[in-house]
Design an enzyme around this catalytic site. Sequence first.
Site, short mmCIF file in Angstrom:
data_model
loop_
_atom_site.label_atom_id
_atom_site.label_comp_id
_atom_site.label_asym_id
_atom_site.label_seq_id
_atom_site.Cartn_x
_atom_site.Cartn_y
_atom_site.Cartn_z
N GLU A 75 0.83 -1.20 0.00
CA GLU A 75 0.00 0.00 0.00
C GLU A 75 0.87 1.26 0.00
O GLU A 75 0.79 2.10 -0.90
CB GLU A 75 -0.89 -0.03 1.24
CG GLU A 75 -1.63 1.25 1.58
CD GLU A 75 -2.17 1.15 3.00
OE1 GLU A 75 -3.35 0.84 3.13
OE2 GLU A 75 -1.39 1.38 3.97
N ASP A 325 -9.54 1.59 6.26
CA ASP A 325 -9.55 1.44 4.81
C ASP A 325 -10.59 2.37 4.18
O ASP A 325 -10.36 2.96 3.13
CB ASP A 325 -9.86 0.00 4.41
CG ASP A 325 -8.64 -0.89 4.37
OD1 ASP A 325 -7.57 -0.48 4.86
OD2 ASP A 325 -8.75 -2.03 3.85
#
Length: 451
Positions: A75, A325
Amino acid sequence: MPGDGNGAYRTNEYRDLFAEAGHPPRETQARIEKAFRQLFHGDGQEERLYFETGANENGPLAYITDWANNDARTEGMSYGMMIAVQMNKKREFDAIWNWARTYMLITDPKDPSVGYFAWSMNTDGSPRATGAAPDGEEYFVMALYFAAHRWGSGQGIYDYRAEADKILRGMRHHAVLTGTGPFRIHSGDTPFVPPDHPWPSPNNTAREREMAAKGEHAPVFHAPWESRAITIGPMVDEEHYMIRFVPNVDLGFTDPSYHLPAFYELWARWGPEEDRAFWARAADVSRDLFAKIAGPKTGLTPDAAWFDGTQIMHQDGSATPFGYDSWRSASNWSVDYSWWRKDPRETVLSDRLQKFLQSQGIRAFADRYTLDGEPLSTRHSTGMLAAAAAGSLAATSGPVAKAFVEELWSTPVPSGEQRYYDGMLYLMSMLHCSGNFRIIRPGDANLRRPH
């Protein structure tokens, strides 16, 4: 061209929300450069996320670290590459890509995730996981295509377009493979067995203190690996045209914040020809998912959902909430609106979300909620604010949208323990809101010399 929408892809015009609010572009650019210097080259203890670690035959090596959790994640690595290509920082881009390609790419054929990137690694290049998370792969692909267009493709791992094509093909066409761990990332590595306790992290200590204050005990830790067969397949669900939470075939659900219709539209034009129709359809499906899954009063989206857009219910009767998230969903649909302007529902969603968060206090809203708006934390987070401010790209112009832009403008660059996720979203949102996060097209190579 039909199907191109009416956004920046067609017009090549990007809104500068800060300029619209009265801030000179020169001052905005100075703030963005300051944020980059701090997060990439600032003090190593309190400010920096980017660390160079020598070199190999491909050149310099560098990682982006989640400081609080002492690891490097696909990420953050892919976010770092995207920031670097947007800001024309070729050295940093290549060094991050070199580290990811060297340490994170799974090459052992006995690992069923072979060809993917291990989502979490220690900063010395040893694994914390031997499986993948699709959000990293998605940003790797997009950053590599942009790099090919900005700088031109080179040789080996710096043939950016070939590397992007390879990852994108694998996301859809990865063979269905089964294996029993422990696995290795590279042949010859020591087999990876997760510890029977959490990885050292200040977050763990803080959580234990918080639970102790309530008279509660932390749950017993169970390592995510068991001696059982694991089957890995593509990162997309073919039937539903959706990105999966993970490519494990027995975990059939999605994460709404992984949905990137703005990117999918570009892959439908630039990606492998045999997959272009799939990504064009996936863009429309993602827009439908946002509209279906967002809280009807709050605009909040859950961390996970079934492919049909229904909420995942847990054994205790609770639904998957809006979590860390989820912060990214508003930015994802708003950038899609900015680049393509194909779905007016994205304006409705941004308006709904910003109205709810403003009602909670623009400087006080929590960073976790139920979809109905019940707070699940007391922490206010810069990264969530930043993503909500990017929501102004799709929101109705007016005092609410402007308030979020102003709040981002007045917020300092994140530092300290929590600077990783907050900092990455902060810098990307500064680029988005200033009109400096752009589609880098074929033919844009070498427009400016890299820094």
